[in-house]
Design a protein around this motif. Structure first.
Motif: not given
Length: 206
Positions: A65-80
């Motif tokens: 819920t804080e936008g932190r990766s749970l599987d080691g991949k890099q999320p979109s920069a705008e995930t927040l």
């Protein structure tokens, strides 16, 4: 990697939405990002830098819920921006963010807000059952500091209450819904309505 049945179902919905949105020309290059909230509260979101018309299962990842990766991949920069919307709207299950020409031009022409009023297609939005409706889509200045931008959206909501979408100036827009299908319906409606407003007022505003 092993995926749950729910993750696969929701990820495939995002993949299908990406193909549809790309076919409309609303996510050029690697722009845009999509997400959906899973039943455990985690969020499936597109990874950074992928073309949205050619998404694969591995291009969808999980964050908390804080936008932190749970599987080691890099999320979109705008995930927040996604996670803040899920916190604000408990009923939201999907967030879609295209970079369309209509939204980009409208943000240049109309300034701080885009007013949509007396259109039949306003009934495409959840909770609206008459064309005799006026909704305001706020326009926020673009900001590479995503946490700061998310804070500005939160401040607007605190002051103005509920909304169906918002635009980032010179960038694109965010909309959401109780499912990927509902969010996509809102997205299509906004594209039509932005186009109408541009045709109606664009030349005058220039």
């Amino acid at each position: 990697m092993t995926y749950t049945e729910e993750f696969l179902a929701r990820a495939n919905e995002l993949i299908d939405a990406g193909r549809f949105i790309d076919n409309k020309g609303w996510v050029p290059a690697t722009s845009g990002n999509f997400s959906t909230r899973l039943s455990d509260g985690t969020i499936a979101v597109t990874v950074s830098g992928k073309h949205k018309g050619r998404l694969q299962i591995d291009d969808i990842m999980r964050v908390d819920t804080e936008g932190r990766s749970l599987d080691g991949k890099q999320p979109s920069a705008e995930t927040l921006l996604h996670t803040s919307l899920y916190k604000r709207f408990p009923e939201a299950r999907a967030v879609l963010h295209p970079h369309s020409v209509n939204a980009t031009l409208a943000s240049r022409i109309f300034g701080e807000e885009i007013v949509l009023e007396d259109y039949e297609l306003l009934k495409a939005f959840s909770g609206i059952d008459t064309h005799e409706t006026r909704i305001v889509v706020p326009v926020f200045a673009n900001d590479q500091d995503i946490a700061r931008l998310a804070g500005k959206v939160e401040q607007y909501l605190d002051t103005h209450g509920n909304m169906h979408a918002y635009v980032i100036a010179g960038h694109g827009f965010y909309t959401w819904g109780g499912s990927v299908a509902e969010a996509l319906r809102h997205l299509e409606a906004l594209e039509f309505l932005f186009d109408c407003e541009l045709r109606l007022h664009g030349v005058k505003k220039l």
